[in-house]
Design an enzyme around this catalytic site. Structure first.
Site, PDB file in Angstrom:
ATOM      1  N   PRO A 196      -7.287   0.197   7.971  1.00  0.00           N
ATOM      2  CA  PRO A 196      -6.638  -0.325   8.749  1.00  0.00           C
ATOM      3  C   PRO A 196      -6.520  -0.412  10.322  1.00  0.00           C
ATOM      4  O   PRO A 196      -5.716  -1.202  10.913  1.00  0.00           O
ATOM      5  CB  PRO A 196      -5.436   0.132   8.361  1.00  0.00           C
ATOM      6  CG  PRO A 196      -5.423   2.153   8.345  1.00  0.00           C
ATOM      7  CD  PRO A 196      -7.429   1.567   7.384  1.00  0.00           C
ATOM      8  N   GLU A 229      -7.916  10.277   6.617  1.00  0.00           N
ATOM      9  CA  GLU A 229      -7.937   9.667   7.380  1.00  0.00           C
ATOM     10  C   GLU A 229      -8.773   9.277   8.143  1.00  0.00           C
ATOM     11  O   GLU A 229      -8.630   8.094   9.542  1.00  0.00           O
ATOM     12  CB  GLU A 229      -7.259  11.150   8.873  1.00  0.00           C
ATOM     13  CG  GLU A 229      -6.352  11.511   8.232  1.00  0.00           C
ATOM     14  CD  GLU A 229      -5.306  11.109   8.249  1.00  0.00           C
ATOM     15  OE1 GLU A 229      -4.684  10.461   8.867  1.00  0.00           O
ATOM     16  OE2 GLU A 229      -4.027  10.875   6.847  1.00  0.00           O
ATOM     17  N   ARG A 274     -17.952 -15.961  -3.386  1.00  0.00           N
ATOM     18  CA  ARG A 274     -17.005 -16.692  -4.061  1.00  0.00           C
ATOM     19  C   ARG A 274     -17.616 -18.294  -3.242  1.00  0.00           C
ATOM     20  O   ARG A 274     -18.001 -18.986  -3.247  1.00  0.00           O
ATOM     21  CB  ARG A 274     -16.022 -16.760  -4.077  1.00  0.00           C
ATOM     22  CG  ARG A 274     -15.416 -16.805  -2.950  1.00  0.00           C
ATOM     23  CD  ARG A 274     -14.085 -17.505  -3.394  1.00  0.00           C
ATOM     24  NE  ARG A 274     -12.941 -18.359  -3.511  1.00  0.00           N
ATOM     25  CZ  ARG A 274     -13.271 -19.780  -3.208  1.00  0.00           C
ATOM     26  NH1 ARG A 274     -13.212 -19.804  -2.164  1.00  0.00           N
ATOM     27  NH2 ARG A 274     -12.273 -20.562  -3.465  1.00  0.00           N
ATOM     28  N   ASP A 310     -10.213 -24.910   0.722  1.00  0.00           N
ATOM     29  CA  ASP A 310      -8.927 -23.479   0.299  1.00  0.00           C
ATOM     30  C   ASP A 310      -8.513 -23.099   1.521  1.00  0.00           C
ATOM     31  O   ASP A 310      -8.560 -24.301   2.797  1.00  0.00           O
ATOM     32  CB  ASP A 310     -10.382 -21.839   0.684  1.00  0.00           C
ATOM     33  CG  ASP A 310     -11.240 -21.655  -0.614  1.00  0.00           C
ATOM     34  OD1 ASP A 310     -10.399 -22.397  -1.552  1.00  0.00           O
ATOM     35  OD2 ASP A 310     -11.874 -21.399  -0.508  1.00  0.00           O
TER      36      ASP A 310
END
Ligand code: ADE
Length: 236
Positions: free
Chosen positions: A89, A116, A161, A176
């Site tokens: 993150p 963590e 893809r 897309d």
């Protein structure tokens, strides 16, 4: 393309054997290797984590098994230089642009952290290694997952893809949302298929007109309206 993934939950990556990515693996487009980090930890309990220096909650993944695993993957007989991708993150935002860039690489190695996170020296070390093609820490978005595995699945599907020949119809990649081109930075608009009336809902008249110019301009309007409503941050 070769893809290696290191995780303490190798079974978590089993979905890569299914569907579109699974077909690319079966067809030999992707050479997939999943590794258990614990097999590179040599104490009786195969420990991969320890308490954080400086204190604080949770545990940090030890650099020792990570270094051993990554050196083993990109060992002496390695052909080419892998890119090390670490879902976290605290990474830079993962985008379609990164997916496109990585779809042209020969070798991606995913390091899936838990707890963590991974001791920062692992990222520092492999960023300096000339036998590696760089280190990218990437975040899927502003939320926290329990580990990097689900994020690795997402990144791999987005990358695979885009490899030529993996999707049946390459035009669908060009359409897309976020793809470079005319509608860049616009979300894809609504889509319809048969039957022409479902419950009490019919499809927009223009899609039945056969008038390609009108259909294209209607789709562009819809894409703009949807972007304004769902992603005002993208709308200029
Ligand atoms: N690992 C935990 N949370 C994550 C996130 N938001 N993106 C990528 N990897 C993660």
């Amino acid at each position: 393309m070769r893809i290696d993934i290191v995780s303490i939950f190798p079974d978590y990556l089993e979905p890569l054997r299914l569907s579109l990515v699974g077909k690319a693996v079966e067809g030999g487009v992707i050479d997939l290797h999943v590794h258990d980090l614990r097999s590179f930890a040599h104490d009786r309990h195969h420990t991969v984590d320890d308490t954080p220096y400086g204190g604080g909650p949770g545990m940090v993944m030890s650099p020792t098994p990570w270094g051993e695993a990554l050196d083993c993957i990109a060992g002496a007989d390695a052909a080419g230089r892998p890119v090390l991708i670490i879902p976290t993150p605290s990474g830079e935002r993962f985008t379609q642009q990164a997916a496109q860039q990585w779809s042209r690489d020969d070798w991606l190695v995913f390091a899936c952290g838990r707890y963590e996170g991974i001791d920062t020296r692992v990222m520092e070390h492999y960023a300096r290694r000339s036998d590696w093609a760089g280190v990218r820490e990437v975040s899927l978005g502003d939320y926290v997952l329990a580990g990097g595995e689900a994020a690795a699945l997402v990144v791999i599907e987005a990358v695979v893809r885009l490899i030529p020949g993996v999707l049946g119809n390459s035009a669908s990649v060009e359409d897309d949302s976020f793809a470079p081109g005319a509608m860049e930075q616009l979300l894809e608009g609504p889509v319809y298929t048969k039957p022409p009336v479902w419950r009490d809902l019919s499809i927009p008249e223009v899609l039945l007109s056969g008038h390609h110019g009108k259909i294209a301009s209607w789709r562009a309007d819809q894409a703009r309206a949807r972007t304004k409503a769902h992603r005002p941050d993208l709308f200029r």
